[in-house]
Write a protein that holds these residues in place. Structure first.
Motif, short mmCIF file in Angstrom:
data_model
loop_
_atom_site.label_atom_id
_atom_site.label_comp_id
_atom_site.label_asym_id
_atom_site.label_seq_id
_atom_site.Cartn_x
_atom_site.Cartn_y
_atom_site.Cartn_z
N ASN A 270 53.59 71.65 20.64
CA ASN A 270 52.67 72.22 20.35
C ASN A 270 52.53 73.64 20.97
OD1 ASN A 270 50.62 70.54 18.86
ND2 ASN A 270 50.87 69.20 20.42
N LEU A 271 51.79 74.62 20.32
CA LEU A 271 51.45 75.95 21.13
C LEU A 271 50.44 75.60 22.22
CD1 LEU A 271 51.39 78.03 17.76
CD2 LEU A 271 53.24 78.39 19.76
N VAL A 272 50.59 76.30 23.36
CA VAL A 272 49.68 76.41 24.13
C VAL A 272 49.16 77.73 24.74
CG1 VAL A 272 50.19 73.98 25.14
CG2 VAL A 272 51.33 76.11 26.12
N LEU A 273 48.07 77.94 25.44
CA LEU A 273 47.91 79.20 26.12
C LEU A 273 47.94 79.12 27.46
CD1 LEU A 273 46.77 82.25 25.47
CD2 LEU A 273 44.59 81.34 26.43
N ALA A 274 48.73 79.99 28.25
CA ALA A 274 49.02 79.72 29.64
C ALA A 274 48.22 80.80 30.37
CB ALA A 274 50.64 79.68 30.20
N LEU A 275 47.55 80.88 31.34
CA LEU A 275 46.99 81.97 32.23
C LEU A 275 47.82 82.76 33.02
CD1 LEU A 275 43.49 80.47 33.16
CD2 LEU A 275 43.71 81.99 31.31
N ASN A 276 47.66 83.82 33.04
CA ASN A 276 48.26 84.82 34.33
C ASN A 276 47.48 84.52 35.42
OD1 ASN A 276 50.58 85.78 33.19
ND2 ASN A 276 49.40 87.56 32.25
N SER A 277 46.26 84.69 35.22
CA SER A 277 44.95 84.50 36.68
C SER A 277 43.86 84.27 35.81
CB SER A 277 44.90 85.80 37.22
OG SER A 277 44.03 85.91 37.71
N THR A 278 43.16 83.42 36.74
CA THR A 278 41.65 83.15 36.18
C THR A 278 40.86 84.37 36.00
OG1 THR A 278 41.05 82.66 38.47
CG2 THR A 278 41.72 80.78 37.18
N ASP A 279 41.33 85.55 36.40
CA ASP A 279 40.71 86.76 36.33
C ASP A 279 40.64 87.09 34.88
OD1 ASP A 279 40.37 87.15 39.04
OD2 ASP A 279 41.91 88.46 39.16
N ASP A 280 41.34 86.56 34.00
CA ASP A 280 41.37 86.93 32.74
C ASP A 280 40.44 85.91 31.80
OD1 ASP A 280 43.40 89.01 32.73
OD2 ASP A 280 45.09 87.26 32.86
#
Length: 466
Positions: A270-280
């Motif tokens: 599955n495709l997922v989204l991964a954060l660089n930072s919670t600032d995003d």
């Protein structure tokens, strides 16, 4: 006082030297603040090699194989992911532009805290000669640049000795502008890109939950929800248990935008989204709610509840047409729900193209008219296995290929959606059309190519006026 004057002279000379050292003396010079050796390597690479785009580099990949690069070529991109928070490990992505990217690729390297060198937005050059392109995990469809192949036909990380001569920075760092996409627009083509989802939020059912479940050893998936039409669409946010925000609570009180990198689960399912930072995560708005159908007048409503399972679709007024191949649309039922489906699985045809055209719609006297439907997929393995939506005002009710069909944009299911998960198309404005209008659903697939033998389903077709 004499000492102070002496220091001023010395400092002045130092500033003058620093300014002179940053002056470009030809097209290839990189400021020496990057380090003389790195400057030399980058200058030499640009002068002696040919640039290929990231999109071109991706074409070097052969599924199931590792491709060695033996020509003097390099690829340039802008760093889109960061390991500063620990959510990425010994890897980073580069995309082909700091805004509106069209392609991205992963670089795997035996280096931690790479953000200190390859910071977000850093213009980065990769000398591909002597490196390899393939998957770091077989079958995950995430194409990567690595330092060598292994016995499983996977690429392995660049070594500490390879990195200084193959992965080079310029002096340029650009501000990244996330590519805005709806959840249903996210596809494999966006892997490695910095994207943003609007009208995003976490369900109140996740109140008190953390980004990572304390019981998970490696990572956790939390569904992002977004209002699309008359329902919600969902997309998984995946967070590593090593991220420094892993045990922060999910923000569930408000909604807004969330930006991150499109990637895949470990097994590529599955495709997922991964954060660089919670600032995003910028949740500064009231949470969205789906549209209420009671605010609209329903002009046409087909829920396919009279479908007879596993028969050729033959509802009155509809046109079921095969352009290429032997397959046409079928009637289906499951758990009491009727719908229509087009599947190429087992057709034996190298190519299948099929159209399903709705009965005519009389647009006379209608204002603020919208098309709405739900669609789902199963066994979808490639974005080339397409579902498209068209409208026509000159279809004669018989000759599908003789009509003029205009494409319309809709939220459609992708590999990111679970199998059989119906996605709301959103409200598609068709108010500009007059006279007699037809809507068509077209699927392209294959019965012999296993990457193109998925299926699409259509349900709850409506024409609405507001």
């Amino acid at each position: 006082m004499k000492t102070n004057k002496f220091l001023k002279v010395v400092l002045g000379l130092m500033v003058t030297f620093a300014v002179v050292s940053c002056v470009q003396d030809d097209d290839y010079t990189v400021p020496s603040s990057m380090g003389d050796e790195e400057n030399t390597n980058l200058n030499s690479l640009i002068a002696s090699s040919t640039e290929v785009t990231i999109a071109e580099a991706l074409t070097y990949f052969v599924p199931g194989e590792v491709t060695p690069i033996v020509t003097n070529v390099y690829v340039k991109g802008y760093v889109s992911s960061s390991d500063q928070t620990g959510n990425f490990y010994k890897e980073f992505f580069i995309q082909d532009s700091p805004s509106n990217p069209t392609a991205a690729i992963k670089i795997i390297l035996n280096q931690v805290d790479s953000y200190n060198q390859f910071n977000l937005g850093r213009e980065t050059y990769v000398n591909l000669n002597g490196l390899f392109i393939g998957e770091a995990r077989s079958g995950d469809d995430v194409i990567a640049i690595g330092g060598k192949p292994n016995l499983d036909n996977e690429v392995e990380a660049l070594t500490a000795n390879q990195i200084p001569t193959h992965v080079l920075r310029s002096q340029v760092t650009e501000a990244l502008m996330p590519l805005t996409l709806s959840i249903s627009q996210i596809s494999d083509a966006n892997i490695g890109m910095f994207i943003e989802i609007e009208n995003a939020q976490f369900s109140s059912s996740l109140d008190g939950e953390f980004f990572v479940d304390p019981m998970d050893d490696f990572d956790s998936s939390r569904p992002i929800e977004s209002c699309e039409g008359f329902g919600y669409s969902y997309f998984p946010l995946e967070t590593s248990s090593f991220a420094n925000f892993a045990q922060q609570p999910l923000p569930t009180d408000f909604g807004g935008t969330i930006a991150g990198i499109v990637s895949k689960t470990y097994n590529g399912s599955n495709l997922v989204l991964a954060l660089n930072s919670t600032d995003d995560i910028n949740f500064d708005q009231a949470k969205c709610t789906p549209l209420d159908i009671s605010d609209f007048t329903v002009v046409v409503d087909e829920d396919f509840q009279s479908a007879v399972n596993n028969t050729d679709f033959d509802f009155p007024g509809w046109t079921n047409f095969s352009e290429v191949g032997s397959r046409i649309w079928r009637e289906k039922t499951f758990s009491g729900n009727g719908y229509t489906e087009f599947s190429t699985y087992g057709s034996g045809d190298a190519e299948n193209i099929a159209w399903l055209v709705t009965p005519s719609i009389d647009m006379t006297g209608l204002d603020n008219v919208f098309l709405n439907f739900k669609a789902a997929q199963h066994h979808l393995d490639s974005e080339e296995n397409t579902l498209e939506v068209f409208v026509s005002t000159d279809f004669d009710g018989t000759n599908v290929l003789g009509a003029t069909w205009e494409p319309v944009a809709a939220n459609l299911p992708s590999q990111a959606n679970s199998w059989y998960e119906f996605v709301d198309s959103g409200l598609i404005d068709i108010s500009e059309y007059s006279g007699t209008l037809y809507v068509a659903f077209k699927v392209v697939g294959s019965g012999t190519d296993l990457d193109l033998d998925g299926a699409y389903q259509i349900d709850d077709y409506k024409i609405l006026a507001n």
